[in-house]
Design a protein around this motif. Structure first.
Motif, PDB file in Angstrom:
ATOM      1  N   TYR A  58      -0.015  -6.845  -8.609  1.00  0.00           N
ATOM      2  CA  TYR A  58       0.401  -7.529  -7.388  1.00  0.00           C
ATOM      3  C   TYR A  58      -0.425  -8.803  -7.183  1.00  0.00           C
ATOM      4  CZ  TYR A  58       1.656  -8.059  -2.415  1.00  0.00           C
ATOM      5  OH  TYR A  58       2.113  -8.522  -1.208  1.00  0.00           O
ATOM      6  N   THR A  59      -1.726  -8.713  -7.331  1.00  0.00           N
ATOM      7  CA  THR A  59      -2.576  -9.899  -7.151  1.00  0.00           C
ATOM      8  C   THR A  59      -2.348 -10.905  -8.276  1.00  0.00           C
ATOM      9  OG1 THR A  59      -4.422  -8.742  -8.242  1.00  0.00           O
ATOM     10  CG2 THR A  59      -4.330  -8.661  -5.840  1.00  0.00           C
ATOM     11  N   ALA A  60      -2.089 -10.417  -9.491  1.00  0.00           N
ATOM     12  CA  ALA A  60      -1.803 -11.330 -10.597  1.00  0.00           C
ATOM     13  C   ALA A  60      -0.523 -12.115 -10.333  1.00  0.00           C
ATOM     14  CB  ALA A  60      -1.669 -10.548 -11.905  1.00  0.00           C
ATOM     15  N   GLY A  61       0.398 -11.513  -9.553  1.00  0.00           N
ATOM     16  CA  GLY A  61       1.640 -12.184  -9.217  1.00  0.00           C
ATOM     17  C   GLY A  61       1.549 -13.058  -7.978  1.00  0.00           C
ATOM     18  N   GLY A  62       0.354 -13.170  -7.400  1.00  0.00           N
ATOM     19  CA  GLY A  62       0.166 -14.041  -6.253  1.00  0.00           C
ATOM     20  C   GLY A  62       0.017 -13.330  -4.929  1.00  0.00           C
ATOM     21  N   GLY A  63       0.101 -11.995  -4.906  1.00  0.00           N
ATOM     22  CA  GLY A  63      -0.050 -11.251  -3.664  1.00  0.00           C
ATOM     23  C   GLY A  63      -1.506 -11.024  -3.307  1.00  0.00           C
ATOM     24  N   THR A  64      -1.743 -10.645  -2.075  1.00  0.00           N
ATOM     25  CA  THR A  64      -3.085 -10.306  -1.597  1.00  0.00           C
ATOM     26  C   THR A  64      -3.184  -8.793  -1.485  1.00  0.00           C
ATOM     27  OG1 THR A  64      -3.275 -12.372  -0.347  1.00  0.00           O
ATOM     28  CG2 THR A  64      -4.760 -10.568   0.270  1.00  0.00           C
ATOM     29  N   ALA A  65      -4.126  -8.197  -2.201  1.00  0.00           N
ATOM     30  CA  ALA A  65      -4.250  -6.738  -2.220  1.00  0.00           C
ATOM     31  C   ALA A  65      -4.583  -6.200  -0.839  1.00  0.00           C
ATOM     32  CB  ALA A  65      -5.317  -6.314  -3.226  1.00  0.00           C
ATOM     33  N   PRO A  66      -3.873  -5.181  -0.372  1.00  0.00           N
ATOM     34  CA  PRO A  66      -4.163  -4.595   0.940  1.00  0.00           C
ATOM     35  C   PRO A  66      -5.439  -3.764   0.910  1.00  0.00           C
ATOM     36  CG  PRO A  66      -2.463  -3.329  -0.172  1.00  0.00           C
ATOM     37  CD  PRO A  66      -2.735  -4.526  -1.038  1.00  0.00           C
ATOM     38  N   THR A  67      -6.144  -3.743   2.019  1.00  0.00           N
ATOM     39  CA  THR A  67      -7.366  -2.954   2.121  1.00  0.00           C
ATOM     40  C   THR A  67      -7.643  -2.682   3.600  1.00  0.00           C
ATOM     41  OG1 THR A  67      -9.687  -2.827   1.424  1.00  0.00           O
ATOM     42  CG2 THR A  67      -8.899  -4.957   2.238  1.00  0.00           C
ATOM     43  N   GLY A  68      -8.651  -1.853   3.880  1.00  0.00           N
ATOM     44  CA  GLY A  68      -9.024  -1.573   5.258  1.00  0.00           C
ATOM     45  C   GLY A  68      -8.634  -0.167   5.689  1.00  0.00           C
ATOM     46  N   HIS A  72      -4.777  12.648   8.816  1.00  0.00           N
ATOM     47  CA  HIS A  72      -6.183  12.732   8.378  1.00  0.00           C
ATOM     48  C   HIS A  72      -6.293  12.326   6.916  1.00  0.00           C
ATOM     49  CE1 HIS A  72     -10.254  14.281   7.821  1.00  0.00           C
ATOM     50  NE2 HIS A  72      -9.799  14.914   6.753  1.00  0.00           N
ATOM     51  N   ASN A  73      -5.383  12.812   6.081  1.00  0.00           N
ATOM     52  CA  ASN A  73      -5.424  12.476   4.658  1.00  0.00           C
ATOM     53  C   ASN A  73      -5.144  10.994   4.424  1.00  0.00           C
ATOM     54  OD1 ASN A  73      -6.130  14.984   3.637  1.00  0.00           O
ATOM     55  ND2 ASN A  73      -4.014  15.677   3.509  1.00  0.00           N
ATOM     56  N   LEU A  74      -4.220  10.424   5.181  1.00  0.00           N
ATOM     57  CA  LEU A  74      -3.930   9.001   5.017  1.00  0.00           C
ATOM     58  C   LEU A  74      -5.155   8.156   5.328  1.00  0.00           C
ATOM     59  CD1 LEU A  74      -0.356   8.664   6.577  1.00  0.00           C
ATOM     60  CD2 LEU A  74      -0.979   8.774   4.158  1.00  0.00           C
ATOM     61  N   ILE A  75      -5.870   8.504   6.375  1.00  0.00           N
ATOM     62  CA  ILE A  75      -7.089   7.771   6.723  1.00  0.00           C
ATOM     63  C   ILE A  75      -8.146   7.960   5.633  1.00  0.00           C
ATOM     64  CG2 ILE A  75      -8.980   7.650   8.387  1.00  0.00           C
ATOM     65  CD1 ILE A  75      -6.876   8.463  10.542  1.00  0.00           C
ATOM     66  N   ARG A  76      -8.254   9.196   5.137  1.00  0.00           N
ATOM     67  CA  ARG A  76      -9.241   9.479   4.089  1.00  0.00           C
ATOM     68  C   ARG A  76      -8.917   8.731   2.797  1.00  0.00           C
ATOM     69  NH1 ARG A  76      -9.788  14.119   0.462  1.00  0.00           N
ATOM     70  NH2 ARG A  76      -7.898  15.004   1.382  1.00  0.00           N
ATOM     71  N   ALA A 109       0.827  -1.205   0.000  1.00  0.00           N
ATOM     72  CA  ALA A 109       0.000   0.000   0.000  1.00  0.00           C
ATOM     73  C   ALA A 109       0.859   1.252   0.000  1.00  0.00           C
ATOM     74  CB  ALA A 109      -0.933  -0.010   1.212  1.00  0.00           C
ATOM     75  N   HIS A 110       1.905   1.243   0.817  1.00  0.00           N
ATOM     76  CA  HIS A 110       2.808   2.389   0.896  1.00  0.00           C
ATOM     77  C   HIS A 110       3.474   2.646  -0.446  1.00  0.00           C
ATOM     78  CE1 HIS A 110       6.264   4.464   3.342  1.00  0.00           C
ATOM     79  NE2 HIS A 110       5.986   5.105   2.229  1.00  0.00           N
ATOM     80  N   LEU A 124      -2.837   2.614   5.116  1.00  0.00           N
ATOM     81  CA  LEU A 124      -1.738   3.562   4.916  1.00  0.00           C
ATOM     82  C   LEU A 124      -1.046   3.957   6.222  1.00  0.00           C
ATOM     83  CD1 LEU A 124      -3.251   5.871   2.137  1.00  0.00           C
ATOM     84  CD2 LEU A 124      -1.380   4.216   1.905  1.00  0.00           C
ATOM     85  N   ALA A 125      -1.246   3.158   7.272  1.00  0.00           N
ATOM     86  CA  ALA A 125      -0.588   3.471   8.547  1.00  0.00           C
ATOM     87  C   ALA A 125       0.928   3.425   8.422  1.00  0.00           C
ATOM     88  CB  ALA A 125      -1.058   2.492   9.624  1.00  0.00           C
ATOM     89  N   ARG A 126       1.449   2.566   7.563  1.00  0.00           N
ATOM     90  CA  ARG A 126       2.902   2.478   7.390  1.00  0.00           C
ATOM     91  C   ARG A 126       3.491   3.810   6.932  1.00  0.00           C
ATOM     92  NH1 ARG A 126       7.163   1.321   3.968  1.00  0.00           N
ATOM     93  NH2 ARG A 126       8.553  -0.363   4.649  1.00  0.00           N
ATOM     94  N   ARG A 127       2.717   4.522   6.108  1.00  0.00           N
ATOM     95  CA  ARG A 127       3.178   5.842   5.654  1.00  0.00           C
ATOM     96  C   ARG A 127       3.376   6.772   6.846  1.00  0.00           C
ATOM     97  NH1 ARG A 127       4.984   7.598   0.513  1.00  0.00           N
ATOM     98  NH2 ARG A 127       4.719   9.840   0.366  1.00  0.00           N
ATOM     99  N   ALA A 128       2.471   6.705   7.807  1.00  0.00           N
ATOM    100  CA  ALA A 128       2.636   7.499   9.026  1.00  0.00           C
ATOM    101  C   ALA A 128       3.849   7.031   9.812  1.00  0.00           C
ATOM    102  CB  ALA A 128       1.374   7.405   9.885  1.00  0.00           C
ATOM    103  N   GLY A 129       4.103   5.720   9.810  1.00  0.00           N
ATOM    104  CA  GLY A 129       5.268   5.200  10.504  1.00  0.00           C
ATOM    105  C   GLY A 129       6.565   5.728   9.928  1.00  0.00           C
TER     106      GLY A 129
END
Length: 304
Positions: free
Chosen positions: A232-242, A294-298, A206-207, A246-251
């Motif tokens: 990413y999903t076509a390559g076997g990954g699981t798409a992030p959601t929820g 706030h923007n990351l959550i939005r 996501a980041h 984007l909390a990692r961006r804040a990290g």
């Protein structure tokens, strides 16, 4: 650094001239011409054997990345130095469409090695660190930190909660930003692997997608995010959601802010950074943190 000593220590071909400073952001680098071509010399202040081993596994997985030459060695007065074959490339431009490449690369990278639940050190900034910095000798950013300490602590808790709630921990690059992607005649190359370690596959994806989607400007491009996730999903990954996607961006922002405060207080070398500019930037980052989170959550809705 004497070129003959460097080439002998790193097992490189004979030098042609002396090393020349190249860049100095998180790590200092130099270029050095040898009888077998130019190399990039890089100081690896935090490199560990496990990090170097993961680089080898990533290369075996066909990740487009710099090619090491010789072997790492400790150079007196510098520390651990590694040489890489020179990459004839350029920074990413607004006109470069690398969304599919990014998604494919992330999927391949995240399939290499699972990891124990963990994240980069900057995700584990405990409350007492911020309180300690606030009680230190007053600096230009102190009033801003006093005003926005609740926002900083709330963001720290948000990042910790997001990582605690994930179960997709893998060993990975951990710094996949647009400034770490070079464009070459053969295609994009992912550089700067010395932060590699355990992280969340979904939060890193996501980041990275968000970083690419905001490369053109402050408003993220939903279509670019979608192309990254589709690849990413076509390559076997699981798409992030929820809502915490984007909390990692804040990290990352918290970690870079903490680094600036440590430099300001003399707890960490500033390197080439101007301390006045560093403190001004820290103050601005603290004051902008509520709007930033706030923007990351939005923008989490962009991943649905």
């Amino acid at each position: 650094m004497r070129s003959e000593l460097i080439t002998r220590a790193l097992g490189l071909p004979d030098p042609v001239g002396e090393p020349r400073p190249f860049t100095y952001s998180s790590s200092q680098t130099w270029t050095l011409d040898t009888t077998d071509g130019r190399v990039l010399l890089k100081h690896l202040p935090a490199a560990q054997p496990a990090t170097l081993a993961f680089e080898r596994r990533a290369r075996a997985a066909a990740i487009a990345m710099p090619t090491p030459v010789g072997h790492p060695a400790h150079i007196d007065g510098v520390g651990l130095v590694r040489a890489y074959a020179w990459i004839d490339g350029r920074p990413l431009r607004d006109t470069d469409d690398i969304a599919a490449w990014l998604g494919e690369t992330l999927a391949r990278l995240h399939a290499i090695e699972p990891a124990e639940p963990a994240g980069p050190d900057w995700y584990h900034l405990h409350d007492d660190r911020w309180h300690t910095w606030l009680r230190a000798a007053p600096r230009p950013w102190t009033p801003a930190l006093r005003e926005h300490l609740p926002d900083i602590l709330a963001a720290t808790a948000w990042v910790a909660r997001a990582f605690d709630d994930t179960a997709d921990h893998v060993t990975t690059h951990r710094d996949i930003e647009t400034h770490n992607i070079m464009i070459t005649a053969a295609g994009p190359v992912l550089i700067d692997w010395d932060s590699a370690g355990p992280d969340s596959a979904g939060l890193e994806t996501a980041h990275a997608a968000y970083s690419l989607a905001t490369h053109h400007g402050p408003r993220p491009d939903r279509a670019a995010i979608r192309r990254v996730l589709d690849a990413y999903t076509a390559g076997g990954g699981t798409a992030p959601t929820g809502p915490d996607v984007l909390a990692r961006r804040a990290g990352i922002r918290l970690g870079r802010l903490a680094e600036r405060l440590r430099m300001s207080l003399g707890e960490q070398p500033a390197g080439p950074r101007d301390l006045t500019e560093n403190e001004t930037r820290a103050q601005a980052q603290i004051r902008s943190f509520p709007a930033f989170t706030h923007n990351l959550i939005r923008y989490a809705d962009l991943f649905t």
